[in-house]
Enzyme design. Sequence first.
Site, PDB file in Angstrom:
ATOM      1  N   GLY A  53       0.862  -1.184   0.343  1.00  0.00           N
ATOM      2  CA  GLY A  53       0.144  -0.415   0.197  1.00  0.00           C
ATOM      3  C   GLY A  53       0.706   1.018  -0.038  1.00  0.00           C
ATOM      4  O   GLY A  53       1.775   1.214   0.140  1.00  0.00           O
ATOM      5  N   GLY A  55       1.301   5.628   1.385  1.00  0.00           N
ATOM      6  CA  GLY A  55       1.905   5.747   2.199  1.00  0.00           C
ATOM      7  C   GLY A  55       2.519   5.356   3.642  1.00  0.00           C
ATOM      8  O   GLY A  55       3.083   5.610   4.514  1.00  0.00           O
ATOM      9  N   HIS A  56       3.562   5.040   3.253  1.00  0.00           N
ATOM     10  CA  HIS A  56       4.965   3.983   3.698  1.00  0.00           C
ATOM     11  C   HIS A  56       6.652   4.465   2.969  1.00  0.00           C
ATOM     12  O   HIS A  56       7.161   4.328   3.602  1.00  0.00           O
ATOM     13  CB  HIS A  56       5.173   2.508   3.399  1.00  0.00           C
ATOM     14  CG  HIS A  56       4.089   1.736   3.958  1.00  0.00           C
ATOM     15  ND1 HIS A  56       3.234   1.745   5.044  1.00  0.00           N
ATOM     16  CD2 HIS A  56       3.157   0.814   3.353  1.00  0.00           C
ATOM     17  CE1 HIS A  56       2.688   1.191   5.651  1.00  0.00           C
ATOM     18  NE2 HIS A  56       2.028   0.242   4.227  1.00  0.00           N
ATOM     19  N   LYS A 104       5.780  -8.704   2.185  1.00  0.00           N
ATOM     20  CA  LYS A 104       5.971  -8.369   3.558  1.00  0.00           C
ATOM     21  C   LYS A 104       4.143  -9.398   3.867  1.00  0.00           C
ATOM     22  O   LYS A 104       3.752  -9.185   3.221  1.00  0.00           O
ATOM     23  CB  LYS A 104       5.163  -6.301   4.083  1.00  0.00           C
ATOM     24  CG  LYS A 104       6.023  -5.671   3.736  1.00  0.00           C
ATOM     25  CD  LYS A 104       5.947  -3.957   4.299  1.00  0.00           C
ATOM     26  CE  LYS A 104       4.694  -3.286   3.953  1.00  0.00           C
ATOM     27  NZ  LYS A 104       5.026  -3.131   2.080  1.00  0.00           N
ATOM     28  N   ASP A 109      -1.089  -8.129   0.687  1.00  0.00           N
ATOM     29  CA  ASP A 109      -0.043  -8.248   0.544  1.00  0.00           C
ATOM     30  C   ASP A 109      -0.273  -9.831  -0.717  1.00  0.00           C
ATOM     31  O   ASP A 109      -0.257  -9.953  -1.285  1.00  0.00           O
ATOM     32  CB  ASP A 109       0.649  -8.179   0.732  1.00  0.00           C
ATOM     33  CG  ASP A 109       1.472  -6.066   0.635  1.00  0.00           C
ATOM     34  OD1 ASP A 109       0.580  -5.554  -0.334  1.00  0.00           O
ATOM     35  OD2 ASP A 109       1.299  -5.754   2.099  1.00  0.00           O
ATOM     36  N   HIS A 214       0.412   0.112   9.527  1.00  0.00           N
ATOM     37  CA  HIS A 214      -0.749   0.599   9.114  1.00  0.00           C
ATOM     38  C   HIS A 214      -2.070   0.982   9.396  1.00  0.00           C
ATOM     39  O   HIS A 214      -3.507   1.866   9.185  1.00  0.00           O
ATOM     40  CB  HIS A 214      -1.874  -0.190   8.219  1.00  0.00           C
ATOM     41  CG  HIS A 214      -0.651  -1.398   7.158  1.00  0.00           C
ATOM     42  ND1 HIS A 214      -0.314  -2.147   7.846  1.00  0.00           N
ATOM     43  CD2 HIS A 214      -0.583  -1.225   5.643  1.00  0.00           C
ATOM     44  CE1 HIS A 214       0.478  -2.859   6.590  1.00  0.00           C
ATOM     45  NE2 HIS A 214      -0.222  -1.934   5.514  1.00  0.00           N
TER      46      HIS A 214
END
Lengths: 328, 219
Positions: A53, A55-56, A104, A109, A214
């Site tokens: 995703g 945002g990391h 991950k 995922d 998250h």
Amino acid sequence: MKKLINSVESVLEESLNGFARAHSNIIQFNHQPNYVSRKNKSENKVALISGGGAGHEPLHTGLVGKGMLDAACPGQVFTSPTPDQMLMAAQAVENGAGVLFIVKNYAGDVMNFEIAAEMLDCPHETVLVNDDVSLPKDHSTGRRGVAGTLIVEKIVGAAAEAGADLATCKQLGDKVVNSTASMGVALTSCTVPALGQPTFDISDNEVEMGVGIHGERGREVMSLTTADELVQILAKAIDEDLKPAKEQCALLHINGFGATPLMELYLVYDSAAQFFEERGIKIVRSLVGNYTTSLDMAGCSITLTLMDDEMLQYWDAPVHTAALRWGI
Amino acid sequence: MLCNKFTGQNMTDTTFLPPLIAAIQAEILNNEEEISALDRAIGDGDHVTNLIRGLEALSKLNDELVQLDWSAAFMKIGMTLMSTMGGASGSLLGSMFVSMGKEAKEQDIDLAGITAIYAAGVESIKARGKADIGEKTMLDTLIPVMQSLQSDAEQNSDKATVLANIKAAATQGMQSTKDMLATKGRASFLGERARGHIDAGARTSQLILCVIADQLSEN
């Protein structure tokens, strides 16, 4: 919600456009399906692909380039990418030596990469990263993959660059995963643009201990205490999991979640390094900064990787990506 | 006979799909805040956003879907969800519809056939997610509905009974997640703290199945 955005719908695309523009000397960005790949396709080496995703950031797009990833597939914020992204990325960067997926351990995922791998028509392997020791080893879904992922990508990336074959890269990736343990603590929640409000409520005198990346809640809520005491909890869990021998060489990585200043991260580094050195571990390499973030979450994680000579050599090897650059 | 008894004439072609997708979309949007709150409590809050994105993509397929037979339509729905939703639910719902598309090739669209098609979809979610009933996931809604369909197919129940049983099984299944510990998905990281919250995926599955039942009863 107070963010520098134009609209909730366009955040990801506009951010990726900016990333592509800022780093056009290293990477290129393919729209729909979205993936970032090296500007110059490498030849006759195992192609490393990761994703997850958004945002990391800088994980994973900021780790594409010489010495690390060949491609990264960003999903929506905190949402795994879709199989067509991984499939198209793999077909674009594969160059005859096979594909290694670095994934991950999160359900979305894992499943989306699995579907892509089933559709991919070339030799491929997957390294599953599960370094989060806040969950027991026998947890029903396995442990989560968190900040240790960067270390796997760096070491295996250097090996692939040096000509290691697919089986060797897979084996090395598994070895790094098994030598790595992480745990994090959050001081605040974070705000996903599409939701417009923090994912969880937490008061000023509380921390979430054992969080993933998250913005989800952690293992337990605890009272805010000194940095040293919080570091003790994280470092002790890591130490008990890895059980390093005396004189063992290690890499210590302090990862910020996005809203904690470097001043505090270095303070945490000092405290964690002291903790491990008192136990006879030799901290021989360090990485401090915001690498595996959770949007605007405050807090950090500690990652320790037990290093042997081969891993040290690959860690020190040249790398040229948006987020890591040395030796070049 | 069974065919007409259960499905009526309008169910036998895919023109049924566009109004159904629109009705599902409306129902999810009506309940968006509640679903989002459920997910924020024990997940990371992205489920409903992803589902809405997937449904939007499906609604754009309308003209294309009605040209297809059931098998091809399910395949198209599966591939569309898989490439637009992302997350665990995208891969799971995508796999479900692709498997239903494969099974639809072998089946008539009657109660027994629909039951077999749906069961193939549920089995693919179990396999892809390595999960089963009782783990606080969408399967806690989907599996009881499968069992209810199978039992009604055996007893050759009439349409009203079948549809009422679908809704009851879905609702009961969804509610059963409230007191469960989660052993799959992000809620599993919370341990005991996950208890007392309904699973967001179980809730959206229940809403969707109830809309399908309502739409079928109007047909």
